[in-house]
Design a protein around this motif. Structure first.
Motif, short mmCIF file in Angstrom:
data_model
loop_
_atom_site.label_atom_id
_atom_site.label_comp_id
_atom_site.label_asym_id
_atom_site.label_seq_id
_atom_site.Cartn_x
_atom_site.Cartn_y
_atom_site.Cartn_z
N GLU A 153 0.84 -1.20 0.00
CA GLU A 153 0.00 0.00 0.00
C GLU A 153 0.88 1.25 0.00
N GLY A 154 0.54 2.16 -0.89
CA GLY A 154 1.27 3.42 -0.99
C GLY A 154 2.52 3.35 -1.81
N GLN A 155 2.90 2.15 -2.25
CA GLN A 155 4.12 1.98 -3.04
C GLN A 155 3.83 1.36 -4.41
N GLN A 156 2.56 1.34 -4.79
CA GLN A 156 2.19 0.65 -6.02
C GLN A 156 2.93 1.19 -7.25
N SER A 157 2.96 2.50 -7.40
CA SER A 157 3.61 3.09 -8.57
C SER A 157 5.11 2.85 -8.57
N ASP A 158 5.72 2.93 -7.39
CA ASP A 158 7.17 2.72 -7.29
C ASP A 158 7.54 1.28 -7.62
N VAL A 159 6.75 0.34 -7.12
CA VAL A 159 7.04 -1.07 -7.38
C VAL A 159 6.86 -1.39 -8.86
N ARG A 160 5.78 -0.87 -9.44
CA ARG A 160 5.59 -1.09 -10.88
C ARG A 160 6.73 -0.49 -11.68
N ALA A 161 7.21 0.69 -11.30
CA ALA A 161 8.32 1.33 -12.00
C ALA A 161 9.59 0.48 -11.89
N ASN A 162 9.80 -0.14 -10.72
CA ASN A 162 10.97 -1.00 -10.55
C ASN A 162 10.90 -2.22 -11.47
N ILE A 163 9.71 -2.78 -11.59
CA ILE A 163 9.52 -3.92 -12.49
C ILE A 163 9.82 -3.49 -13.93
N GLU A 164 9.34 -2.30 -14.28
CA GLU A 164 9.59 -1.76 -15.62
C GLU A 164 11.08 -1.62 -15.88
N ASP A 165 11.82 -1.11 -14.91
CA ASP A 165 13.27 -0.92 -15.07
C ASP A 165 13.99 -2.25 -15.27
N ILE A 166 13.58 -3.26 -14.51
CA ILE A 166 14.23 -4.57 -14.62
C ILE A 166 13.93 -5.20 -15.99
N LEU A 167 12.70 -5.05 -16.46
CA LEU A 167 12.36 -5.55 -17.79
C LEU A 167 13.16 -4.81 -18.87
N THR A 168 13.31 -3.52 -18.69
CA THR A 168 14.10 -2.72 -19.64
C THR A 168 15.51 -3.27 -19.75
N ASP A 169 16.15 -3.52 -18.61
CA ASP A 169 17.52 -4.04 -18.61
C ASP A 169 17.59 -5.43 -19.23
N SER A 170 16.63 -6.28 -18.91
CA SER A 170 16.65 -7.65 -19.43
C SER A 170 16.52 -7.68 -20.95
N LEU A 171 15.63 -6.88 -21.49
CA LEU A 171 15.44 -6.84 -22.93
C LEU A 171 16.62 -6.18 -23.63
N ALA A 172 17.17 -5.13 -23.03
CA ALA A 172 18.28 -4.40 -23.63
C ALA A 172 19.52 -5.28 -23.77
N LYS A 173 19.76 -6.14 -22.79
CA LYS A 173 20.94 -7.00 -22.84
C LYS A 173 20.94 -7.91 -24.05
N GLU A 174 19.75 -8.30 -24.50
CA GLU A 174 19.62 -9.21 -25.64
C GLU A 174 19.17 -8.48 -26.90
N LEU A 175 19.16 -7.15 -26.88
CA LEU A 175 18.71 -6.35 -28.03
C LEU A 175 17.35 -6.84 -28.51
N SER A 176 16.45 -7.07 -27.56
CA SER A 176 15.19 -7.74 -27.87
C SER A 176 13.95 -6.89 -27.69
N GLY A 177 14.09 -5.64 -27.26
CA GLY A 177 12.92 -4.80 -27.11
C GLY A 177 13.13 -3.72 -26.08
N GLN A 178 12.03 -3.05 -25.72
CA GLN A 178 12.10 -1.98 -24.75
C GLN A 178 10.74 -1.76 -24.12
N THR A 179 10.73 -1.11 -22.97
CA THR A 179 9.48 -0.72 -22.35
C THR A 179 9.03 0.62 -22.92
N LEU A 180 7.71 0.84 -22.91
CA LEU A 180 7.13 2.07 -23.45
C LEU A 180 6.45 2.91 -22.38
N GLY A 181 6.40 2.39 -21.16
CA GLY A 181 5.71 3.08 -20.07
C GLY A 181 4.85 2.10 -19.31
#
Length: 359
Positions: A287-315
């Motif tokens: 509670e109260g951290q929903q946006s921050d936690v979602r943003a962290n998940i987004e950042d981790i996905l960004t890094d994972s896709l970038a390492k393999e040149l496989s995509g990117q997050t859009l928001g």
């Protein structure tokens, strides 16, 4: 197990594979292309390049142009469509060093020393030149945009249906493709009496530079500009529970919500790339951290896709029942494998699903 409802034709090359083919091809023709252009026979290359690009990277426009230090350039563009422009940017990121060549992912501004002589031939042999195009400007500091009224006397004899096409062709030459999107707001084309706020189109870049310096606008290119959005009321459609979000391409989200969870047409059809979103059970977020936690998940996905040149997050977005992360994938099943494995590592098994923006 993360639920994945996305499917793709296994016989279709992914966009990553298509870009790999392009960069395997271009070094083999680069010197011949350079010599052909040097000989003033650029037109001889049109059919060959058009055929290869249509087969390999369809849906994107291309053009040859001047390069640095006497070289030449090749530009691939999404023609102002942000979704396709992201593909062009991915293509550019994969570009190798090739002697005598520069590569661009959007049309560049013509150097000032050449732009004054630029003109477009129209009906009856008349020409619309950059210097003769008068521009009245109005600075909108709140929106950080410059509204313009434009007119050229030759337009009197040109059908109105062609006016904006002619203007945008010339403006893109003067400001570059991204410059037009970044700096110009409301645009009108109509006769007017020149005044103190009037200048020629060729003088517009210098004026914009002065305005930006004076107002100290902090402008980012379109591919780095996220738009924050809110839903005034929730809906019963997929993603209709969205409260607030941010996106590089907010139109995708709004159309998805308004069209029962799917886009009316696929903006990346036949490219080998795809648009997906991840829906995550919001109840697992503190509670109260929903946006921050979602943003962290987004950042981790960004890094994972970038390492393999496989995509990117859009928001992404926070909803009453689910939180969302939007992604552009360029490597088909491999991209989805990366997404699925990343969500598993984050212990989101059975609490997340992958959905496509299109049928």
């Amino acid at each position: 197990m993360v639920t994945d409802s996305v499917s793709q034709d296994e016989n279709t090359d992914t966009f990553k594979q298509r870009v790999t083919k392009f960069w395997q091809w271009y070094p083999t023709v680069a010197e011949r292309f350079f010599q052909t252009i040097e000989a003033g026979k650029c037109g001889d290359l049109v059919d060959e390049v058009a055929e290869f690009c249509e087969a390999t990277i369809p849906g994107l426009s291309w053009v040859f142009g001047p390069g640095e230090n006497g070289g030449h350039s090749f530009t691939l563009s999404g023609e102002g469509q942000i979704t396709k422009q992201l593909l062009a940017e991915y293509w550019l990121q994969r570009a190798p060093e090739i002697p005598k060549w520069n590569f661009h992912a959007s049309r560049q501004a013509t150097p000032a020393e050449f732009v004054k002589g630029f003109a477009i031939a129209v009906d009856e042999g008349k020409r619309v030149n950059v210097d003769g195009f008068q521009i009245r400007t109005h600075v909108d500091d709140e929106r950080q945009k410059i509204d313009i009224i434009a007119w050229h006397p030759v337009l009197e004899s040109v059908p109105k249906s062609q006016h904006f096409t002619i203007l945008f062709l010339l403006v893109d030459e003067v400001l570059g493709e991204f410059g037009t999107q970044m700096w110009l707001g409301e645009i009108k084309i109509e006769p007017f009496t020149p005044d103190a706020y009037t200048r020629s189109l060729s003088e517009l870049p210098e004026f914009i530079s002065g305005v930006n310096t004076y107002h100290q606008w902090e402008k980012l290119p379109p591919l780095d500009t996220y738009t924050v959005y809110q839903l005034k009321e929730t809906k019963s459609t997929p993603r209709g529970d969205t409260v607030v979000g941010s996106s590089l391409i907010p139109r995708l989200v709004s159309e998805c919500i308004d069209n029962n969870g799917k886009l009316s047409e696929n903006p990346l059809a036949n490219t080998g790339a795809e648009l997906i979103y991840i829906a995550i059970d919001s109840s697992i977020f503190p509670e109260g951290q929903q946006s921050d936690v979602r943003a962290n998940i987004e950042d981790i996905l960004t890094d994972s896709l970038a390492k393999e040149l496989s995509g990117q997050t859009l928001g992404g977005a926070f909803g009453l029942h689910e939180s969302y992360v939007d992604l552009l994938l360029v490597d088909g099943k491999e991209s989805r494998r990366i997404v699925s494995e990343t969500l598993t590592l984050l212990q989101l098994d059975n609490r997340a699903r992958i959905e496509s923006f299109v049928d």
